[in-house]
Design an enzyme around this catalytic site. Structure first.
Site, PDB file in Angstrom:
ATOM      1  N   THR A  39      33.784  47.311  41.409  1.00 38.98           N
ATOM      2  CA  THR A  39      33.259  46.085  41.994  1.00 38.98           C
ATOM      3  C   THR A  39      32.056  45.664  41.161  1.00 38.98           C
ATOM      4  O   THR A  39      31.498  46.457  40.398  1.00 38.98           O
ATOM      5  CB  THR A  39      32.879  46.271  43.474  1.00 38.98           C
ATOM      6  OG1 THR A  39      32.104  47.451  43.602  1.00 38.98           O
ATOM      7  CG2 THR A  39      34.110  46.355  44.348  1.00 38.98           C
TER       8      THR A  39
ATOM      9  N   ARG B 281      29.760  39.337  44.421  1.00 45.07           N
ATOM     10  CA  ARG B 281      30.810  40.126  45.058  1.00 45.07           C
ATOM     11  C   ARG B 281      32.106  39.863  44.285  1.00 45.07           C
ATOM     12  O   ARG B 281      32.475  38.702  44.057  1.00 45.07           O
ATOM     13  CB  ARG B 281      30.995  39.726  46.524  1.00 45.07           C
ATOM     14  CG  ARG B 281      29.728  39.802  47.332  1.00 45.07           C
ATOM     15  CD  ARG B 281      29.998  39.835  48.817  1.00 45.07           C
ATOM     16  NE  ARG B 281      30.336  41.173  49.231  1.00 45.07           N
ATOM     17  CZ  ARG B 281      29.433  42.123  49.509  1.00 45.07           C
ATOM     18  NH1 ARG B 281      28.147  41.875  49.429  1.00 45.07           N
ATOM     19  NH2 ARG B 281      29.814  43.324  49.870  1.00 45.07           N
TER      20      ARG B 281
ATOM     21  N   TYR C  59      40.280  24.964  40.596  1.00 44.29           N
ATOM     22  CA  TYR C  59      41.450  25.844  40.640  1.00 44.29           C
ATOM     23  C   TYR C  59      41.861  26.192  39.214  1.00 44.29           C
ATOM     24  O   TYR C  59      41.907  25.309  38.349  1.00 44.29           O
ATOM     25  CB  TYR C  59      42.628  25.161  41.333  1.00 44.29           C
ATOM     26  CG  TYR C  59      42.862  25.687  42.726  1.00 44.29           C
ATOM     27  CD1 TYR C  59      43.133  27.040  42.934  1.00 44.29           C
ATOM     28  CD2 TYR C  59      42.791  24.857  43.836  1.00 44.29           C
ATOM     29  CE1 TYR C  59      43.329  27.541  44.203  1.00 44.29           C
ATOM     30  CE2 TYR C  59      42.986  25.354  45.116  1.00 44.29           C
ATOM     31  CZ  TYR C  59      43.258  26.700  45.292  1.00 44.29           C
ATOM     32  OH  TYR C  59      43.457  27.198  46.550  1.00 44.29           O
TER      33      TYR C  59
ATOM     34  N   ASP D 218      38.047  54.724  40.111  1.00 36.92           N
ATOM     35  CA  ASP D 218      37.389  53.626  40.819  1.00 36.92           C
ATOM     36  C   ASP D 218      35.891  53.924  40.765  1.00 36.92           C
ATOM     37  O   ASP D 218      35.384  54.770  41.504  1.00 36.92           O
ATOM     38  CB  ASP D 218      37.901  53.574  42.258  1.00 36.92           C
ATOM     39  CG  ASP D 218      37.159  52.535  43.098  1.00 36.92           C
ATOM     40  OD1 ASP D 218      36.197  51.919  42.590  1.00 36.92           O
ATOM     41  OD2 ASP D 218      37.543  52.345  44.263  1.00 36.92           O
TER      42      ASP D 218
ATOM     43  N   GLU E 220      44.628  28.807  38.459  1.00 40.98           N
ATOM     44  CA  GLU E 220      45.640  29.879  38.497  1.00 40.98           C
ATOM     45  C   GLU E 220      46.217  30.096  37.098  1.00 40.98           C
ATOM     46  O   GLU E 220      46.519  29.134  36.373  1.00 40.98           O
ATOM     47  CB  GLU E 220      46.745  29.518  39.488  1.00 40.98           C
ATOM     48  CG  GLU E 220      46.306  29.824  40.914  1.00 40.98           C
ATOM     49  CD  GLU E 220      47.175  29.196  41.981  1.00 40.98           C
ATOM     50  OE1 GLU E 220      46.773  28.148  42.502  1.00 40.98           O
ATOM     51  OE2 GLU E 220      48.231  29.773  42.265  1.00 40.98           O
TER      52      GLU E 220
ATOM     53  N   LYS F 234      27.595  46.003  43.194  1.00 41.61           N
ATOM     54  CA  LYS F 234      26.830  47.184  43.621  1.00 41.61           C
ATOM     55  C   LYS F 234      25.771  47.480  42.558  1.00 41.61           C
ATOM     56  O   LYS F 234      24.883  46.665  42.350  1.00 41.61           O
ATOM     57  CB  LYS F 234      27.777  48.356  43.871  1.00 41.61           C
ATOM     58  CG  LYS F 234      28.782  48.066  45.000  1.00 41.61           C
ATOM     59  CD  LYS F 234      29.606  49.278  45.367  1.00 41.61           C
ATOM     60  CE  LYS F 234      30.493  49.022  46.570  1.00 41.61           C
ATOM     61  NZ  LYS F 234      31.822  48.510  46.230  1.00 41.61           N
TER      62      LYS F 234
HETATM   63  N1  DSN Z   1      32.100  49.379  51.478  1.00 44.12           N
HETATM   64  C1  DSN Z   1      31.639  49.901  50.226  1.00 44.12           C
HETATM   65  C2  DSN Z   1      30.617  50.955  50.397  1.00 44.12           C
HETATM   66  O1  DSN Z   1      29.746  50.744  51.211  1.00 44.12           O
HETATM   67  O2  DSN Z   1      30.655  51.977  49.729  1.00 44.12           O
HETATM   68  C3  DSN Z   1      32.734  50.345  49.370  1.00 44.12           C
HETATM   69  O3  DSN Z   1      33.694  49.365  49.310  1.00 44.12           O
END
Ligand code: DSN
Length: 418
Positions: free
Chosen positions: A228, A237, A55, A201, A57, A231
């Site tokens: 994110t 993740r 932890y 984003d 925080e 990807k």
């Molecule tokens: N769910 C993702 C996508 O497939 O584009 C985006 O968060």
């Protein structure tokens, strides 16, 4: 077999079997969901490490728990690497994933009930950009802009008119199913004219920006950039928020204690490793190949008569209008492609007259296939398999034959770490 895996197999064979099945599925098929990837092997090591027990925080140097001397060093490395690779003044590496990452910007800087200008979901925007079904869509008044479906262009004159009329507090750009690049400067200019903050984003293209092959909104002076990490960046993740120094305190308070409790320190460690790897020359070459592969796949599909939303791609993804191309909906196409060993997802197209569970399109992307070393030649073969699968979507025998072809092709391209 590692000790961890042997213990899992002995203790919980049911879950172990699903893991083995999933690994086999990932090896034997072509992964074409544009938001998915095969992570760096080092990421598995960091995620499955003792950092998961901790932890922490707070932030480095200001924690609510003892025993944070190592996670402090690690989180500082992650923050510094994020700032450097994305040319940002400040980075927060704690968002648990994409939705809380975007929520942290909204909730930290925009009063509930205020207006936010963002791209329409069916034109490529994301659920967290104020879709009416999302909580954010209820807390804020989202006004949506659209793209020209012929070429994907954004009509900035119209955007300026809407911004002047609606007076948003935040202008959001970024997407999850838009196959083009943006010029971020006009967004910033329009936002400045109406006194709004700016947020991009870039979750889908974070890795392509890190690799230097797509534009970086921070270079255009954006207030916030969110991405994110799992990807095109090939990390765990999770989410990252990059911002100007002036917003550093506000964003940190919004993430913790505003929105989240303890950060997942194993995820933060995996993000740090990812950012180190993404700064290597090999990652630049990877990012460039992702784009070349997407162009090759797009032109092969179009040569075979497929209709692509906006008529092509400038990034890692393409949206195929399946109704126009093959007279079947995206759900039928997704299922037939699954049968042929190609994983995709059904996708709404701009102003889709069909519902999201049976939409008109399918979304395809090249980050995962590129990670395993596939190039333009394989994209041609994949395009041919897709076309054959669509023409024979009701013929299980033919689809099974295509699956065999996919499996043979995939056997030449090992998945890193699996
Ligand atoms: N769910 C993702 C996508 O497939 O584009 C985006 O968060």
């Amino acid at each position: 077999m590692s000790d961890y895996r042997a213990a899992l197999k002995a203790t919980d064979p049911d879950i172990y079997d699903t893991l083995i099945g999933e690994e086999k599925r990932q090896r034997e098929g072509v992964e074409m969901i544009p938001s998915e990837n095969y992570t760096f092997p080092e990421v598995y090591a960091a995620l499955g490490s003792a950092f998961t027990n901790k932890y922490a925080e707070g932030y480095p140097g200001r924690r609510y728990y003892g025993g944070t001397e190592f996670v402090d060093v690690m989180e500082n490395l992650a923050r510094d690497r994020a700032k450097e690779i994305f040319r940002a003044e400040h980075a927060n590496v704690q968002p648990l994933s994409g939705s809380p990452m975007n929520q942290a910007v909204y909730l930290g800087f925009i009063e509930p009930g205020s207006t936010i200008l963002a791209m329409d979901l069916s034109h490529g925007g994301h659920l967290t950009h104020g879709a009416p079904v999302s909580h954010m869509g209820k807390i804020y008044r989202f006004v949506r802009y659209k793209t020209n479906p012929e070429n994907g262009a954004i009509d900035f004159d119209q955007l300026r008119d809407v911004a002047k009329k609606e007076k948003p507090k935040l202008v959001v750009c970024g997407y999850s199913s838009y196959p083009r690049d943006y010029d971020y400067k006009p967004f910033k200019q329009i936002a400045d004219e109406v006194g709004a903050l700016t947020m991009a984003d870039v979750s889908h293209i974070g890795g392509l920006i890190a690799g230097g092959v797509m534009r970086n909104p921070m270079d255009a002076g954006f207030d916030f950039m969110t991405t994110t990490t799992h990807k095109s960046l090939r990390g765990p993740r999770g989410g990252l928020i990059l911002c100007k120094k002036d917003h550093a305190k506000g964003i940190d308070q919004s993430v913790f204690p505003g929105l989240q409790g303890g950060p997942h320190m194993n995820q933060v460690a995996a993000t740090a490793v990812t950012l180190k790897l993404a700064a290597q020359p090999a990652f630049k070459a990877y990012a460039a190949q992702v784009l070349k592969n997407a162009k090759a796949l797009a032109s092969e599909l179009m040569n075979a008569g497929a209709h692509l939303v906006t008529g092509g791609t400038d990034n890692h993804l393409l949206v195929v209008d399946m109704i126009k191309s093959f007279d079947i909906n995206g759900a039928i196409a997704e299922k037939a492609l699954d049968h042929a060993g190609i994983t995709t997802n059904k996708q709404v197209i701009p102003d889709d007259p069909n519902p999201p569970m049976k939409p008109s399109g399918v979304r395809l992307g090249t980050p995962a296939a590129t990670t395993r070393g596939m190039k333009e030649g394989e994209m041609k073969q994949i395009a041919r398999i897709i076309i054959e699968a669509m023409k024979n979507h009701a013929d299980p025998k033919r689809l099974e034959g295509l699956r065999q072809e996919t499996r043979v092709m995939c056997s030449r391209f090992p998945v890193p770490g699996l």
